[in-house]
Design a protein around this motif. Sequence first.
Motif, PDB file in Angstrom:
ATOM      1  N   LYS A   1       0.825  -1.206   0.000  1.00 18.00           N
ATOM      2  CA  LYS A   1       0.000   0.000   0.000  1.00 18.00           C
ATOM      3  C   LYS A   1       0.861   1.260   0.000  1.00 18.00           C
TER       4      LYS A   1
ATOM      5  N   THR B   1       2.898   1.623  -3.320  1.00 15.54           N
ATOM      6  CA  THR B   1       2.019   2.045  -4.414  1.00 15.54           C
ATOM      7  C   THR B   1       1.657   3.520  -4.290  1.00 15.54           C
ATOM      8  N   ARG B   2       1.419   3.971  -3.076  1.00 12.89           N
ATOM      9  CA  ARG B   2       1.051   5.379  -2.858  1.00 12.89           C
ATOM     10  C   ARG B   2       2.194   6.313  -3.254  1.00 12.89           C
TER      11      ARG B   2
END
Length: 403
Positions: free
Chosen positions: A306, A309-310
Amino acid sequence: MVLYFILTRLTATASSSSFTHHNIAHIQLGSLLQHKHSNNAFLVLFNSFTSATPSDGNHHKGDTFTVSYLINSCGLSPELAKKLSDRVNLKNPETPNAVIALLKHYGFSKTHVAQIVQKYPKLLVANAENTLLPKLKFIQSIGVSNMDMPKILISNHCILFRSLKKCLIPRYEVLRSVVRDDLEAVRALRNAPRCFTYSDIMSYLVPNIEALRQCGVPQSSISHLMIHMNSVAFARHSKFLEAVNTTKEFGFNPLRTNFVVAILVLLKGKEVWESRFEVYERWGWNHEMAVRAFRKFPNFMKLSEKLFTRKMSFLVNDVGWPSEDIAEYPLVIMYNLETRIIPRFSVIKILKSKGLLGKNLHFRDFICITEKNFLEKFVVKFQKDLPLLPDVYRGVINHSNVM
């Protein structure tokens, strides 16, 4: 006759008590006389006069004192004090006062006292002189300062209750043998105090360090491991060896510190790091690029899917940096997005829009430098022409208002 004798004695006892007890006694006796022909008369009488014992009152007083002491002397909230009173019973202030005085002598503030009591309230009934003082003296003797003492003991209060001769001294001697000096041993203890008493040193730490030495890992890297991530050194030996072998297969050089850092990442298990490679592929990194990035800066693989990806979404989609370039400098995605990457990018974007910087400036030249260097090169230098630049950097105003 027996019942009459008991009634007479109890009536005499009741009459010598206070008015309240006298009335209660007569009420109970009256109730009993209604059952004088019952076979259970004696049992009724006994239960009536033993329903409230002196010990109940003493226990209540103990609870009240404990709660009061935890609030007034330990700085706990009434709710927490009441909750902790179920775990410790203070009979007098002398023992806990001695404990708190000793802790304060070794660097504990009021906040520290509250923290350690909250974790282990029974510490307050320990023998300050015989149980606690020898451990505190030993910890101080190996070089732990009063500034570090609270942090270590709050994290692992069990140190205060382990045998000095059978546990603490032998374990410290082992710890000292795998680092270069006492200072490094203290730093290792300070950064991971729980490992000092909870881990199996002889079954895990000793053979794990020996395995590293057999691979040619230098002492500097072993010390780095013990100081900054010594939970790795306490991993189960079979799992540790598996991670070491995988690290070799990835092509890491045992002579470099990255070797032990990679072990930390690979200890998470094959499924974890293979899933990371799948994420990297979705951002255009082939296997070779991902492995090369891993060898350059293995810590980046600790990022969750997460978070990775951010950050990549901002750098690639919003900023427009090529994904392949980031793979060549994976350190950049380890920096905090809100406090470093976005503020610095905002400043650079303004400077480029004003023609004050070349368009080919590489991100490593402003993201990977120190705070001091960035301010000097990109904020202070242009502040005269762009007085709002510091406000943009601090996030006070949006960079679009200056462009």
